[in-house]
Write a protein that holds these residues in place. Structure first.
Motif, PDB file in Angstrom:
ATOM      1  N   ASN A  65      75.513 -18.059  -0.518  1.00 32.59           N
ATOM      2  CA  ASN A  65      75.610 -19.443  -0.054  1.00 32.59           C
ATOM      3  C   ASN A  65      74.897 -20.368  -1.053  1.00 32.59           C
ATOM      4  O   ASN A  65      74.588 -19.964  -2.167  1.00 32.59           O
ATOM      5  CB  ASN A  65      75.037 -19.559   1.362  1.00 32.59           C
ATOM      6  CG  ASN A  65      73.612 -19.011   1.430  1.00 32.59           C
ATOM      7  OD1 ASN A  65      72.938 -18.889   0.415  1.00 32.59           O
ATOM      8  ND2 ASN A  65      73.166 -18.685   2.625  1.00 32.59           N
ATOM      9  N   TRP A  70      71.033 -21.771  -5.799  1.00 37.71           N
ATOM     10  CA  TRP A  70      69.722 -22.293  -6.221  1.00 37.71           C
ATOM     11  C   TRP A  70      68.948 -21.228  -6.992  1.00 37.71           C
ATOM     12  O   TRP A  70      68.411 -21.476  -8.061  1.00 37.71           O
ATOM     13  CB  TRP A  70      68.890 -22.656  -4.978  1.00 37.71           C
ATOM     14  CG  TRP A  70      69.136 -23.993  -4.370  1.00 37.71           C
ATOM     15  CD1 TRP A  70      69.801 -25.041  -4.912  1.00 37.71           C
ATOM     16  CD2 TRP A  70      68.662 -24.422  -3.072  1.00 37.71           C
ATOM     17  NE1 TRP A  70      69.778 -26.104  -4.027  1.00 37.71           N
ATOM     18  CE2 TRP A  70      69.093 -25.757  -2.909  1.00 37.71           C
ATOM     19  CE3 TRP A  70      67.930 -23.819  -2.056  1.00 37.71           C
ATOM     20  CZ2 TRP A  70      68.799 -26.492  -1.752  1.00 37.71           C
ATOM     21  CZ3 TRP A  70      67.647 -24.549  -0.912  1.00 37.71           C
ATOM     22  CH2 TRP A  70      68.076 -25.869  -0.760  1.00 37.71           C
ATOM     23  N   PHE A  92      66.707 -30.952   1.263  1.00 39.86           N
ATOM     24  CA  PHE A  92      67.309 -29.969   0.353  1.00 39.86           C
ATOM     25  C   PHE A  92      66.717 -30.034  -1.052  1.00 39.86           C
ATOM     26  O   PHE A  92      66.489 -29.008  -1.689  1.00 39.86           O
ATOM     27  CB  PHE A  92      68.833 -30.098   0.328  1.00 39.86           C
ATOM     28  CG  PHE A  92      69.480 -29.509   1.548  1.00 39.86           C
ATOM     29  CD1 PHE A  92      69.423 -28.149   1.794  1.00 39.86           C
ATOM     30  CD2 PHE A  92      70.138 -30.310   2.463  1.00 39.86           C
ATOM     31  CE1 PHE A  92      70.009 -27.593   2.926  1.00 39.86           C
ATOM     32  CE2 PHE A  92      70.736 -29.768   3.602  1.00 39.86           C
ATOM     33  CZ  PHE A  92      70.665 -28.411   3.831  1.00 39.86           C
ATOM     34  N   THR A 145      72.032 -33.758   1.825  1.00 41.74           N
ATOM     35  CA  THR A 145      72.808 -33.722   3.060  1.00 41.74           C
ATOM     36  C   THR A 145      71.997 -34.144   4.276  1.00 41.74           C
ATOM     37  O   THR A 145      72.553 -34.509   5.305  1.00 41.74           O
ATOM     38  CB  THR A 145      73.320 -32.280   3.260  1.00 41.74           C
ATOM     39  OG1 THR A 145      73.579 -31.748   1.972  1.00 41.74           O
ATOM     40  CG2 THR A 145      74.587 -32.238   4.069  1.00 41.74           C
ATOM     41  N   ASP A 172      72.141 -30.153  -7.819  1.00 41.15           N
ATOM     42  CA  ASP A 172      72.725 -29.517  -6.635  1.00 41.15           C
ATOM     43  C   ASP A 172      73.868 -30.402  -6.118  1.00 41.15           C
ATOM     44  O   ASP A 172      73.623 -31.522  -5.679  1.00 41.15           O
ATOM     45  CB  ASP A 172      71.605 -29.365  -5.585  1.00 41.15           C
ATOM     46  CG  ASP A 172      72.099 -28.946  -4.201  1.00 41.15           C
ATOM     47  OD1 ASP A 172      73.313 -29.016  -3.946  1.00 41.15           O
ATOM     48  OD2 ASP A 172      71.249 -28.584  -3.363  1.00 41.15           O
ATOM     49  N   ALA A 175      76.634 -30.174  -1.349  1.00 45.01           N
ATOM     50  CA  ALA A 175      77.184 -30.987  -0.262  1.00 45.01           C
ATOM     51  C   ALA A 175      78.459 -31.715  -0.665  1.00 45.01           C
ATOM     52  O   ALA A 175      79.297 -32.000   0.179  1.00 45.01           O
ATOM     53  CB  ALA A 175      76.158 -32.018   0.187  1.00 45.01           C
TER      54      ALA A 175
END
Ligand SMILES: *Cc1c(COP(=O)(O)O)cnc(C)c1O
Length: 404
Positions: A65, A70, A92, A145, A172, A175
């Motif tokens: 996921n 990450w 996040f 998010t 990142d 989202a």
């Protein structure tokens, strides 16, 4: 008596709504993983993923996921004792930093709070202060998010360059990839992480790390890299098993192939535009309701809002009450407020989120907004009546412009 029968609607910011086409593509027997169709289908995913990320760089895929992505990004570029500048604009952004801490990376956190985007002046000062270039990487979310803030990644790159700092820029996009416009190469992003279960419309289970040559070069001195996380064989496999360091995620590959077909058929620019129009419809409804009551968008400046998710403040306990009402009475699940107030505190019930990412039509979104309005009425939450009308107007104006 509940009116929540019929198809249940999930409007949380991931996992997102799964298209029937994706589900059907996955509904098939197990393939041979040593040769045949699956090998070619898997290879066909990467050019399309890079197109969505707007990069000519490399892409490694993991069974995992967003958290896996990450860790993969950190493991391939850094060593224990290295320093990372963590830019936090919500839960996040912060949490990526915690993962770095845990593997022995020293983090310097700049926290911009829960209602604002990056403050470039502060970042510039932090980078200037690092005249010895101890900071090896800067981590940041494009969209957090939890707060639904969108950071200006191109401007962040300009700030880093203005200081002449060599740190890797790691972003990142979990989202918002395939929702908010993102241009990895043009914006100078060195590493970008994503998952398949939000804008890409596939059940959770695939993580992606995109990286350029500069980031790949950093791998040569990184001591965190391990056999499983090593991005090189995954991005440049000599044998099929290497794309996932073991058995391939066969059915996710089928599902993702179909999702990418759908994005290709619609066109990436149209996908971005659809998200933007639908997001403006969401904002117009909340802005309207909020004129006479405690409903408020978390991010005040529209140019700093994501078009994939909207974080809403609604005085406790109304936020929790509304989520419970739409679920029980009307067949709609909204996203919980995440990391906005300490758990168990009186403010904790004062938030919710609307996910509007991926497989979403105007009809689906208007249904969600009308259901929220019904909840506001049913629960006697003070609000200005008629928020669905401005949302409908946004949709109508868009199609009028498009056809005239
Ligand atoms: C969803 C999300 C994550 C976490 O992804 P998981 O798949 O739950 O591990 C990380 N960052 C952002 C911005 C996200 O939206």
């Amino acid at each position: 008596m509940s009116l929540g029968f019929g198809r249940h609607t999930l409007a949380i910011p991931g996992p997102s709504v799964m298209p029937d086409r994706v589900l059907q593509a996955m509904h098939r027997p197990a393939p041979n993983i040593y040769s045949g169709e699956i090998v070619d289908i898997a290879a066909s995913l990467f050019p399309d993923l890079k197109e969505i990320a707007q990069t000519q760089g490399h892409c490694a895929m993991y069974i995992g996921n967003g958290h896996a992505a990450w860790e993969a990004a950190l493991a391939n570029t850094l060593s224990r004792g290295d320093e990372v500048l963590v830019l936090a604009t919500g839960f996040f952004g912060e949490a990526w930093g915690w993962m770095a801490d845990r593997v022995g990376i020293n983090t310097q956190v700049l926290d911009f709070g829960k209602r604002a985007d990056l403050d470039l002046a502060q970042i510039k000062a932090a980078l200037r202060a690092d005249s010895g270039h101890k900071i090896k990487a800067i981590t940041c979310v494009q969209v957090d998010t939890t707060t639904s803030v969108k950071n200006d990644i191109a401007a962040l790159r300009k700030t880093i360059d203005a200081v002449g700092h060599p740190a890797l820029l790691m972003v990142d996009c979990i989202a918002c990839l395939g929702c908010d416009r993102f241009e990895m190469d043009a914006w100078g992003v060195d590493v970008m992480v994503a998952g398949c279960q939000k804008g890409l419309m596939v059940p959770p289970g695939l993580a992606f790390v995109f990286f350029n040559d500069k980031a790949d070069h950093a791998q040569e001195t990184a001591d965190l890299v391990s056999t499983y996380w090593d991005w090189r064989p995954r991005a440049n496999p000599e044998q099929f098993y290497q794309i996932s360091c073991g058995t391939a995620p066969t059915h996710h590959i089928y599902g993702l192939r179909e999702a990418l077909n759908m994005i290709h058929e619609e066109g990436l620019d149209n996908v971005w535009t659809r998200h933007e129009v639908l997001a403006r419809a969401v904002w117009s409804a909340f802005d309207h309701w909020g004129q006479d009551g405690p409903v408020e968008l978390n991010i005040a400046d529209p140019s700093k809002r994501s078009v994939a998710v909207t974080s809403v403040r609604l005085e406790a306990p109304f936020g929790d009450d509304l989520q419970a009402w739409v679920k029980q009475e009307a067949g709609l699940t909204l996203g919980i407020g995440l990391g906005m107030a300490p758990r168990g505190s009186t403010q904790a019930g004062g938030f919710f989120r609307v996910g509007h990412m991926g497989h979403l039509s105007a009809h689906m979104l208007l249904g969600t907004l009308a259901t929220i309005e019904a909840g506001l009425i049913a629960l006697d939450v003070p609000h200005r009546p008629g928020g669905v009308t401005p949302a409908a107007q946004v949709i109508a104006d868009h199609t009028r412009r498009a056809t005239s």
